[in-house]
Design an enzyme around this catalytic site. Structure first.
Site, mmCIF file in Angstrom:
data_model
loop_
_atom_site.group_PDB
_atom_site.id
_atom_site.type_symbol
_atom_site.label_atom_id
_atom_site.label_comp_id
_atom_site.label_asym_id
_atom_site.label_seq_id
_atom_site.Cartn_x
_atom_site.Cartn_y
_atom_site.Cartn_z
ATOM 1 N N LYS B 53 0.829 -1.219 0.000
ATOM 2 C CA LYS B 53 0.000 0.000 0.000
ATOM 3 C C LYS B 53 0.862 1.267 0.000
ATOM 4 O O LYS B 53 2.084 1.183 0.166
ATOM 5 C CB LYS B 53 -0.926 -0.007 1.218
ATOM 6 N N TYR B 274 18.857 30.209 5.884
ATOM 7 C CA TYR B 274 17.650 30.975 6.199
ATOM 8 C C TYR B 274 17.561 31.303 7.690
ATOM 9 O O TYR B 274 17.836 30.448 8.539
ATOM 10 C CB TYR B 274 16.401 30.175 5.819
#
Lengths: 379, 379
Positions: B53, B274
């Protein structure tokens, strides 16, 4: 999302996706156009080259570029060569700038697909000059303090052999802000000045004007003097707030939904899900949803997060599974909710920004993580 | 990965992917076969239906099923209808069991693609009985304490109209463990007994033997009595440790790599990335890597995680960006590392399990998150 407000086509497609994939994500085209208009106004007639790296921040670069071309944009930044190829296959006449061209610099590939490289170091620049004297354009990435990619001012000044630079067709030089979303951060001005100094040094060497670019989405909100010649918004098109601690001036673009797979009653002292991390205190009505951490509902939200059904906030119970999540729907009467009902993860009731905060991260990471696993509809 | 040990074909493909995508992930076929042999032995001739899955736990259901069919498996569990269709297009003769068939139950679709539904509630079961009396098989999902999906024992006992059950072709009934990785957890025995009770009740109603299944990967390690008729391993094929706090009996299957995009020197008091979250204490040699949070290197690892180059552990500096990460490579002499060098995120130097711990999650979530963004090579 109130399905009733969508067109029959979108409504049917939504139901199909929810049934077959468990989830559906909407990309609101009108909101992108609205944000584009805001960006245009803030950018005061500068050239705008949208950034659609990381497969359009997970939202699908192909879908995004189509809308952005309709908005009138003609040049785009992409993250990698593979992204460049993907877009080039479909769009022959747009300019594509590649932020990371791989190591070693893949000149054959760049040439074959007419991709314009952003060159990050002097070695690559020299290599480029040998293959492309004066001909094809490139962009030079200057490091003005981000300390990530790019050539810095001192390197330019220290160059012993500068002559080869004259033979390169430098389209513009660019740099990247470290703190642009923080309008008061002094670093922004420092970086701007550093880039302008790089431009001066190059102008002397190359004996021509060198165009400059420093603004990402947030940069555009720093004020006119930062706009320079070219701006490079990306996330702003998707409605991600460009300014720290201020109301988002942009419209939300993305929303994410799942459906109720099953409703059941659990009793006091029952436990929920993997590891039995939650013991139920009172008889509770629960719903199992067709979404889990493989679709972007992070496992971090186990026992702490929430979702919305019919605008009601509902707690996540127990651990989030791979493609299933259990919530408490006790507040509803039995005729108010049923299998198949639609569940909002983020959308009208909660912005992407708020959802990201709940996940202890930023909207960018949410989009990149959830993007590829969920079918998307441009509405 | 020591590229030299790979075949020329794989080596060239790796370099291509690193240059064009920034990353490459290997799926080791021999390790899957090795794990399959261990599973076969532990499962003692019971029927094994692998679970693939969430697109084969992010690793690509198509690539996985090919290898698993070569191993001799003939029936598979998939997460959703869309996954079923994807596999059915290519494989006409395997049995495909669908864990979540959507709401409302999509009978047309199941019929069209010969997909066998796992039915989770009595309403869907009744619907199925009306369309498929005695004909096509289905699987019944019993909820034995997971409180997620499935019909519980009491619901079966309380059924007023039981006759329709006789007309359904129940291939087997299944349930799902909540705590199977914890071998000492008493819940495992409780759930087993509950499922066997469900089987007895159904046997009475249907007047025939009802086959049963309760083992996921971890369940297979609980002991012989838990194996029942059919077992459903998934993650075990991919080498994910089935037993809590014990040495992994399986072989690692997945590894993830990036490349060095640029090397530079930063000075004392410089900041990285950042938000300038890290100030450099001493002059430092740094490398920027072609991987970030969009490729599965979670932002959680900013300033805390590490990676490997030439078997040396190297710290992540500053915030992880979308497709770039900066690390400290000061321990290397300048002739020891260069642009393009390969960087291990997890692999020989660190297991997927250890990497998941560093990310405060489980291997499953790592695979689902990183899977779709990185090119994969079956080696």
């Amino acid at each position: 999302m109130e399905l009733e407000k969508l067109s029959i086509n979108v409504r049917n497609k939504s139901l199909k996706y929810l049934s077959q994939y468990g989830t559906v994500s909407y990309i609101n085209k009108n909101s992108i156009i609205n944000n584009s208009n805001i960006i245009l106004k803030k950018s005061k007639n500068k050239i705008i080259s949208p950034v659609i790296k990381a497969d359009g921040y997970g939202m699908g670069a192909k879908a995004l570029i189509k809308t952005l071309i309709e908005c009138g944009y003609k040049s785009f930044f992409l993250g990698s060569l593979s992204e460049g190829l993907e877009i080039r296959k479909k769009y022959k006449n747009v300019e594509l700038f590649i932020l990371n061209c791989g190591q070693p610099l893949n000149i054959t590939y760049l040439k074959k697909y007419k991709l314009i490289p952003v060159i990050n170091n002097l070695k690559d620049l020299k290599l480029w000059s040998q293959y492309y004297p004066k001909k094809d354009p490139c962009i030079l990435h200057m490091d003005t303090g981000m300390n990530r990619l790019g050539i810095n001012l001192q390197e330019l000044k220290d160059l012993s052999d500068k002559d080869y630079l004259k033979n390169i067709n430098i389209k513009f030089i660019m740099s990247h802000f470290a703190c642009a979303e923080d309008i008061n951060n002094l670093m922004n001005k420092t970086q701007l000045e550093e880039l302008l100094n790089c431009s001066k040094v190059l102008k002397k060497i190359c004996k021509k004007e060198i165009k400059t670019s420093i603004c990402n989405s947030s940069g555009i909100w720093l004020g006119k003097k930062y706009l320079l010649d070219i701006v490079r918004p990306g996330a702003a098109f998707l409605g991600i707030n460009p300014i720290l601690h201020k109301k988002n001036p942009l419209k939300e673009v993305i929303s994410l939904y799942a459906q109720i797979t099953q409703i059941k009653e659990v009793k006091k002292n029952d436990t929920i899900g993997y590891g039995r991390t939650l013991t139920i205190k009172n008889n509770t009505k629960i719903a199992t949803l067709s979404i889990g951490y493989s679709n972007g509902l992070s496992r971090l939200l186990s026992n702490t997060g929430d979702v919305y059904i019919k605008n009601k906030q509902l707690k996540i119970l127990g651990r989030i599974s791979m493609d299933l999540t259990v919530i408490d729907i006790s507040i509803f009467n039995s005729d108010e909710v049923k299998n198949g009902d639609i569940v909002e993860i983020f959308g009208p009731n909660r912005s992407l920004e708020e959802f990201a905060k709940m996940n202890k991260t930023i909207p960018y990471e949410i989009l990149c993580t959830m993007g590829k696993s969920n079918p998307k509809i441009l509405i």
